[in-house]
Design an enzyme around this catalytic site. Sequence first.
Site, PDB file in Angstrom:
ATOM      1  N   ASP A  27      36.128   0.798  28.105  1.00 43.25           N
ATOM      2  CA  ASP A  27      36.496   1.681  29.073  1.00 43.25           C
ATOM      3  C   ASP A  27      37.913   1.499  29.694  1.00 43.25           C
ATOM      4  O   ASP A  27      38.155   0.192  29.701  1.00 43.25           O
ATOM      5  CB  ASP A  27      35.433   1.777  30.290  1.00 43.25           C
ATOM      6  CG  ASP A  27      35.625   2.865  31.252  1.00 43.25           C
ATOM      7  OD1 ASP A  27      36.191   3.938  30.688  1.00 43.25           O
ATOM      8  OD2 ASP A  27      34.800   2.935  32.304  1.00 43.25           O
ATOM      9  N   ASN A  29      40.924   3.577  28.725  1.00 43.99           N
ATOM     10  CA  ASN A  29      42.041   3.973  28.101  1.00 43.99           C
ATOM     11  C   ASN A  29      42.796   5.029  28.972  1.00 43.99           C
ATOM     12  O   ASN A  29      43.893   5.065  29.003  1.00 43.99           O
ATOM     13  CB  ASN A  29      41.248   4.772  26.911  1.00 43.99           C
ATOM     14  CG  ASN A  29      40.677   3.795  25.772  1.00 43.99           C
ATOM     15  OD1 ASN A  29      40.602   2.518  26.016  1.00 43.99           O
ATOM     16  ND2 ASN A  29      40.109   4.381  24.866  1.00 43.99           N
ATOM     17  N   GLY A  30      42.118   5.949  29.598  1.00 43.67           N
ATOM     18  CA  GLY A  30      42.781   7.059  30.336  1.00 43.67           C
ATOM     19  C   GLY A  30      43.678   6.321  31.408  1.00 43.67           C
ATOM     20  O   GLY A  30      44.655   6.970  31.576  1.00 43.67           O
ATOM     21  N   ARG A  31      43.066   5.579  32.192  1.00 46.07           N
ATOM     22  CA  ARG A  31      43.937   5.093  33.154  1.00 46.07           C
ATOM     23  C   ARG A  31      45.142   4.239  32.738  1.00 46.07           C
ATOM     24  O   ARG A  31      46.086   3.901  33.249  1.00 46.07           O
ATOM     25  CB  ARG A  31      42.819   3.944  34.086  1.00 46.07           C
ATOM     26  CG  ARG A  31      42.038   4.733  35.137  1.00 46.07           C
ATOM     27  CD  ARG A  31      40.862   3.986  35.731  1.00 46.07           C
ATOM     28  NE  ARG A  31      39.760   4.032  34.646  1.00 46.07           N
ATOM     29  CZ  ARG A  31      38.620   3.333  34.590  1.00 46.07           C
ATOM     30  NH1 ARG A  31      38.444   2.435  35.909  1.00 46.07           N
ATOM     31  NH2 ARG A  31      37.724   3.400  33.896  1.00 46.07           N
ATOM     32  N   TRP A  32      44.887   3.448  31.761  1.00 48.13           N
ATOM     33  CA  TRP A  32      46.046   2.911  30.883  1.00 48.13           C
ATOM     34  C   TRP A  32      47.008   3.743  30.412  1.00 48.13           C
ATOM     35  O   TRP A  32      48.275   3.182  30.800  1.00 48.13           O
ATOM     36  CB  TRP A  32      45.361   2.173  29.432  1.00 48.13           C
ATOM     37  CG  TRP A  32      46.440   1.005  28.956  1.00 48.13           C
ATOM     38  CD1 TRP A  32      46.641  -0.093  29.069  1.00 48.13           C
ATOM     39  CD2 TRP A  32      47.641   1.572  27.770  1.00 48.13           C
ATOM     40  NE1 TRP A  32      47.644  -0.575  28.138  1.00 48.13           N
ATOM     41  CE2 TRP A  32      48.292   0.335  27.490  1.00 48.13           C
ATOM     42  CE3 TRP A  32      48.009   2.957  27.295  1.00 48.13           C
ATOM     43  CZ2 TRP A  32      48.928   0.525  26.704  1.00 48.13           C
ATOM     44  CZ3 TRP A  32      48.735   2.936  26.363  1.00 48.13           C
ATOM     45  CH2 TRP A  32      49.480   1.614  26.161  1.00 48.13           C
ATOM     46  N   ARG A  40      46.543  10.806  27.909  1.00 49.16           N
ATOM     47  CA  ARG A  40      45.352  10.035  27.870  1.00 49.16           C
ATOM     48  C   ARG A  40      45.079   9.504  26.453  1.00 49.16           C
ATOM     49  O   ARG A  40      44.562   8.332  26.043  1.00 49.16           O
ATOM     50  CB  ARG A  40      43.993  10.855  28.092  1.00 49.16           C
ATOM     51  CG  ARG A  40      44.040  11.131  29.778  1.00 49.16           C
ATOM     52  CD  ARG A  40      42.695  12.102  29.768  1.00 49.16           C
ATOM     53  NE  ARG A  40      41.651  11.239  29.640  1.00 49.16           N
ATOM     54  CZ  ARG A  40      40.988  10.384  30.299  1.00 49.16           C
ATOM     55  NH1 ARG A  40      41.398  10.235  31.400  1.00 49.16           N
ATOM     56  NH2 ARG A  40      39.777   9.805  29.737  1.00 49.16           N
ATOM     57  N   SER A  72      30.295   8.785  24.013  1.00 49.72           N
ATOM     58  CA  SER A  72      28.990   8.854  24.565  1.00 49.72           C
ATOM     59  C   SER A  72      28.648  10.421  24.365  1.00 49.72           C
ATOM     60  O   SER A  72      29.609  11.230  24.260  1.00 49.72           O
ATOM     61  CB  SER A  72      28.713   8.539  26.135  1.00 49.72           C
ATOM     62  OG  SER A  72      29.618   9.571  26.879  1.00 49.72           O
ATOM     63  N   GLU A  74      27.778  12.326  26.703  1.00 46.15           N
ATOM     64  CA  GLU A  74      28.379  12.921  27.981  1.00 46.15           C
ATOM     65  C   GLU A  74      29.904  13.136  27.745  1.00 46.15           C
ATOM     66  O   GLU A  74      30.437  14.022  28.184  1.00 46.15           O
ATOM     67  CB  GLU A  74      28.116  11.980  29.196  1.00 46.15           C
ATOM     68  CG  GLU A  74      26.887  12.074  29.685  1.00 46.15           C
ATOM     69  CD  GLU A  74      25.724  11.388  28.980  1.00 46.15           C
ATOM     70  OE1 GLU A  74      26.265  10.445  28.098  1.00 46.15           O
ATOM     71  OE2 GLU A  74      24.627  11.449  29.000  1.00 46.15           O
ATOM     72  N   ASN A  75      30.458  12.596  27.072  1.00 47.39           N
ATOM     73  CA  ASN A  75      31.884  12.621  26.509  1.00 47.39           C
ATOM     74  C   ASN A  75      32.299  13.982  25.911  1.00 47.39           C
ATOM     75  O   ASN A  75      33.420  14.379  25.687  1.00 47.39           O
ATOM     76  CB  ASN A  75      32.480  11.446  25.504  1.00 47.39           C
ATOM     77  CG  ASN A  75      32.546   9.983  26.563  1.00 47.39           C
ATOM     78  OD1 ASN A  75      32.495   9.137  25.764  1.00 47.39           O
ATOM     79  ND2 ASN A  75      32.830  10.188  27.964  1.00 47.39           N
ATOM     80  N   ARG A 201      28.604  -0.121  35.794  1.00 47.23           N
ATOM     81  CA  ARG A 201      27.546   0.695  35.473  1.00 47.23           C
ATOM     82  C   ARG A 201      27.055   0.831  33.948  1.00 47.23           C
ATOM     83  O   ARG A 201      28.256   0.548  33.219  1.00 47.23           O
ATOM     84  CB  ARG A 201      27.885   2.224  35.849  1.00 47.23           C
ATOM     85  CG  ARG A 201      29.029   2.845  35.470  1.00 47.23           C
ATOM     86  CD  ARG A 201      29.149   4.352  36.070  1.00 47.23           C
ATOM     87  NE  ARG A 201      30.346   4.993  35.837  1.00 47.23           N
ATOM     88  CZ  ARG A 201      31.416   4.770  36.586  1.00 47.23           C
ATOM     89  NH1 ARG A 201      31.264   4.337  37.874  1.00 47.23           N
ATOM     90  NH2 ARG A 201      32.666   5.381  36.338  1.00 47.23           N
TER      91      ARG A 201
HETATM   92  C1  IPE Z   1      31.452   5.212  28.884  1.00 46.73           C
HETATM   93  O1  IPE Z   1      32.789   5.564  29.451  1.00 46.73           O
HETATM   94  C2  IPE Z   1      31.169   5.587  27.509  1.00 46.73           C
HETATM   95  C3  IPE Z   1      32.080   4.999  26.532  1.00 46.73           C
HETATM   96  C4  IPE Z   1      32.866   3.672  26.942  1.00 46.73           C
HETATM   97  C5  IPE Z   1      32.329   5.501  25.160  1.00 46.73           C
HETATM   98  P1  IPE Z   1      32.760   6.706  30.281  1.00 46.73           P
HETATM   99  O2  IPE Z   1      34.318   6.732  30.874  1.00 46.73           O
HETATM  100  O3  IPE Z   1      32.539   7.955  29.634  1.00 46.73           O
HETATM  101  O4  IPE Z   1      31.656   6.616  31.768  1.00 46.73           O
HETATM  102  P2  IPE Z   1      31.793   7.113  33.094  1.00 46.73           P
HETATM  103  O5  IPE Z   1      31.859   8.561  32.879  1.00 46.73           O
HETATM  104  O6  IPE Z   1      32.896   6.511  33.715  1.00 46.73           O
HETATM  105  O7  IPE Z   1      30.471   6.491  33.449  1.00 46.73           O
HETATM  106  C1  IPE Z   2      37.193   4.942  27.379  1.00 48.77           C
HETATM  107  O1  IPE Z   2      38.191   5.224  28.074  1.00 48.77           O
HETATM  108  C2  IPE Z   2      37.073   5.860  25.887  1.00 48.77           C
HETATM  109  C3  IPE Z   2      36.294   6.653  26.063  1.00 48.77           C
HETATM  110  C4  IPE Z   2      35.104   7.124  26.773  1.00 48.77           C
HETATM  111  C5  IPE Z   2      36.008   7.446  24.847  1.00 48.77           C
HETATM  112  P1  IPE Z   2      38.199   6.442  29.097  1.00 48.77           P
HETATM  113  O2  IPE Z   2      38.924   7.509  28.431  1.00 48.77           O
HETATM  114  O3  IPE Z   2      36.963   6.874  29.733  1.00 48.77           O
HETATM  115  O4  IPE Z   2      39.206   5.881  30.171  1.00 48.77           O
HETATM  116  P2  IPE Z   2      39.127   6.122  31.833  1.00 48.77           P
HETATM  117  O5  IPE Z   2      37.933   5.641  32.421  1.00 48.77           O
HETATM  118  O6  IPE Z   2      39.441   7.586  32.034  1.00 48.77           O
HETATM  119  O7  IPE Z   2      40.380   5.218  32.431  1.00 48.77           O
HETATM  120 MG    MG Z   3      36.079   5.928  31.572  1.00 44.99          MG
END
Ligand code: IPE
Ligand code: IPE
Ligand code: MG
Length: 260
Positions: A27, A29-32, A40, A72, A74-75, A201
């Site tokens: 988890d 990647n987006g914040r990085w 993102r 996931s 949910e993604n 979580r």
């Molecule tokens: C969990 O990360 C799923 C993966 C790492 C693939 P998310 O970023 O989707 O989780 P939430 O929404 O913050 O719980």
């Molecule tokens: C995890 O990084 C990758 C996936 C869930 C696919 P995020 O994309 O969830 O990164 P944040 O949580 O927004 O920083």
């Molecule tokens: Mg995330």
Amino acid sequence: MTNTVSPNTVSIDKPANLPRHLAIIMDGNGRWAKRRFLPRIMGHRQGAKTVKEIVTACRELGIPYLTLYAFSKENWSRPREEVQALMDLLYEYLQNEVDELLGNRIRLRAIGELDRLPERVRGLLFETMEKTSKNYEMQLVLALSYGSRSEIAEAARRIAERCIEGKLSPSEIDEALFASFLYTKDIPDPDLIIRTSGEHRLSNFLLFQAAYSEFYITDTLWPDFNKKELLKALHDFSGRERRFGKTSEQILLRCTGSES
Ligand code: IPE
Ligand code: IPE
Ligand code: MG
């Protein structure tokens, strides 16, 4: 060129007790990317580089099972362009890594609702799984379009169907039988689950299988995670006492072989 792992590359810093199965919720990647004022997808791209480094490190250390939560269920509700970019990245990863996986005798597997993946990605995924299916040194399990609650509900549905067909009696249903209906039926439960980026979580990951997993949470964002950080987590795990409901004394007795 394939970067084949040789025994000489094993770190002297190897922890005493390694997990048989390490699972990682990758988890952050987006914040990085956001911190760098980048889109993102650049975070996901950098995250894919971390995946390579961590797979190699686990192979060097001799961890037999590594599960990576890559996407996931949910993604799927993320913006369409982001989902598309993640699928493209997965395709690229499979294309680029197949030789590395074969060279290092790593078997690729996947868990999740794989029929929801775009056809071209699914095709390459199944091809790669087939090509690497005879490998035994390590199993790399990608959780893709994965949701633990639906995995459990699906298992319950299939068990109910078997009962109605008369192939199974409700009295035969126990934990082991239930587990044999999950995607992970021939994969041991995760001993250690690492989550990067500081969230506390599970996000619908391996809910049934994580009953006795150890957790390690780091604030480091996935694109910044590396072998050094991995070793830190593994050393932390190595020093933990896993009691599985027993007392500390019972565990110590078992270690010294004095328990009857
Ligand atoms: C969990 O990360 C799923 C993966 C790492 C693939 P998310 O970023 O989707 O989780 P939430 O929404 O913050 O719980
Ligand atoms: C995890 O990084 C990758 C996936 C869930 C696919 P995020 O994309 O969830 O990164 P944040 O949580 O927004 O920083
Ligand atoms: Mg995330």
